[in-house]
Write a protein that holds these residues in place. Structure first.
Motif, mmCIF file in Angstrom:
data_model
loop_
_atom_site.group_PDB
_atom_site.id
_atom_site.type_symbol
_atom_site.label_atom_id
_atom_site.label_comp_id
_atom_site.label_asym_id
_atom_site.label_seq_id
_atom_site.Cartn_x
_atom_site.Cartn_y
_atom_site.Cartn_z
ATOM 1 N N LYS A 282 0.838 -1.159 -0.073
ATOM 2 C CA LYS A 282 -0.081 -0.030 -0.012
ATOM 3 C C LYS A 282 0.665 1.334 0.061
ATOM 4 C CE LYS A 282 -3.874 -2.494 2.481
ATOM 5 N NZ LYS A 282 -4.468 -2.468 3.902
ATOM 6 N N ALA A 283 2.191 1.062 0.104
ATOM 7 C CA ALA A 283 2.999 2.444 0.397
ATOM 8 C C ALA A 283 3.519 2.903 -0.758
ATOM 9 C CB ALA A 283 4.088 2.091 1.393
ATOM 10 N N SER B 81 1.670 -5.931 -6.542
ATOM 11 C CA SER B 81 0.350 -6.244 -6.032
ATOM 12 C C SER B 81 0.276 -7.650 -6.174
ATOM 13 C CB SER B 81 -0.636 -5.747 -7.295
ATOM 14 O OG SER B 81 -0.235 -6.345 -8.411
ATOM 15 N N SER B 82 -0.779 -8.308 -6.042
ATOM 16 C CA SER B 82 -1.012 -9.654 -6.007
ATOM 17 C C SER B 82 -0.823 -10.405 -7.463
ATOM 18 C CB SER B 82 -2.722 -9.880 -5.586
ATOM 19 O OG SER B 82 -3.620 -9.378 -6.807
ATOM 20 N N CYS C 293 11.596 7.557 -3.065
ATOM 21 C CA CYS C 293 12.258 6.179 -3.380
ATOM 22 C C CYS C 293 13.826 6.385 -3.535
ATOM 23 C CB CYS C 293 11.796 5.564 -4.646
ATOM 24 S SG CYS C 293 9.737 5.676 -4.362
ATOM 25 N N ARG C 294 14.133 7.263 -3.945
ATOM 26 C CA ARG C 294 15.722 7.650 -4.288
ATOM 27 C C ARG C 294 16.421 8.244 -3.067
ATOM 28 N NH1 ARG C 294 13.735 10.147 -9.251
ATOM 29 N NH2 ARG C 294 14.028 12.291 -8.117
ATOM 30 N N LEU D 293 9.559 2.232 -0.523
ATOM 31 C CA LEU D 293 8.687 2.446 0.437
ATOM 32 C C LEU D 293 7.726 1.339 0.885
ATOM 33 C CD1 LEU D 293 7.209 5.956 -0.964
ATOM 34 C CD2 LEU D 293 9.236 5.551 0.692
ATOM 35 N N ASP D 294 7.577 0.310 0.016
ATOM 36 C CA ASP D 294 6.737 -0.962 0.218
ATOM 37 C C ASP D 294 7.537 -1.659 1.193
ATOM 38 O OD1 ASP D 294 4.345 -0.692 -0.931
ATOM 39 O OD2 ASP D 294 4.676 -1.591 -2.731
ATOM 40 N N ARG D 295 8.782 -1.901 0.778
ATOM 41 C CA ARG D 295 9.694 -2.721 1.587
ATOM 42 C C ARG D 295 9.879 -1.958 3.088
ATOM 43 N NH1 ARG D 295 15.535 -4.884 -0.176
ATOM 44 N NH2 ARG D 295 16.067 -6.447 1.359
#
Length: 229
Positions: free
Chosen positions: A162-163, A170-171, A191-192, A197-199
């Motif tokens: 979700k981030a 996604s799935s 991100c850089r 962000l997800d991790r």
């Protein structure tokens, strides 16, 4: 038989650890060992958290500024030196033909994949990696491991999906090109400069989360961007 404890001690000064291993079955299509004949066993080599980073940085300080793939180069040198000492063949995840490192890791440590595709470790979460492997012409003694808990099964909210602003995960899997385009684009600065962000949204293994400079290094390498000083 190979003594895994003595092999592990050779890697310890470099911040690397053994990540399990196994003996190939007689009917398996094993890669060549040091003799050129099918290997009898494999030991995986990797890291927990960012333990190798200071060792890598000290080595990097003495290298040319334009060295390509410095972390892979350092890893290959270290693992190759240990392989020579223990009579093994060193291989890398980036080496062609590609070896099934993730399948080997799942077999060796009993891990399962997270929604991000990174194997979820019960202690380190997503903050670990495999840097190479040692192939042997002889069998190794492997301690039987209990099946580890898969933390993703207990995670209801799945914040790791979700981030990401680009919704790269996604799935359905990882949208590599969407991620790359976003990171390189004008809206990819978070991100850089802070890492994926997800991790980082994953609630597990936070004590082993890579420091900011390590995440920035990996993101720059992924996106083909200049490394930050």
């Amino acid at each position: 038989m190979t003594d895994c404890a003595s092999v592990a001690r050779l890697f310890a000064p470099h911040g690397l650890i053994l990540r399990g291993g196994f003996n190939f079955g007689a009917s398996e299509d094993a890669p060549p060992g040091p003799s050129g004949e099918p290997a009898k066993a494999v030991l995986l080599v990797g890291q927990a958290g960012a333990a190798p980073w200071p060792h890598f940085q000290r080595w990097l300080a003495d290298q040319p500024e334009n060295i390509e793939n410095p972390l892979d180069t350092w890893s290959n040198l270290v693992i190759g030196e240990v392989a020579a000492q223990v009579g093994a063949r060193a291989i890398s995840p980036s080496e062609r033909p590609f070896m099934p490192f993730q399948q080997w890791a799942m077999r060796a440590e009993g891990l399962r994949s997270s929604p991000l595709g990174i194997l979820m470790h019960p202690e380190y979460g997503l903050w670990h990696a495999y840097r190479g492997a040692l192939l042997f012409d002889r069998e190794i003694v492997v301690t039987a491991l209990e099946k580890p808990i898969h933390l993703c099964d207990a995670c209801v909210g799945k914040p790791c999906l979700k981030a990401c602003p680009a919704r790269a995960y996604s799935s359905s899997g990882f949208a590599y090109q969407d991620c790359l385009t976003h990171v390189r684009g004008q809206n990819g600065e978070p991100c850089r400069t802070t890492g994926c962000l997800d991790r980082n949204a994953c609630p597990y293994g936070v004590a082993h989360r890579y420091p900011l400079e390590v995440q920035v290094f990996h993101m720059a390498a992924f996106a083909g961007l200049p490394m930050r000083d």
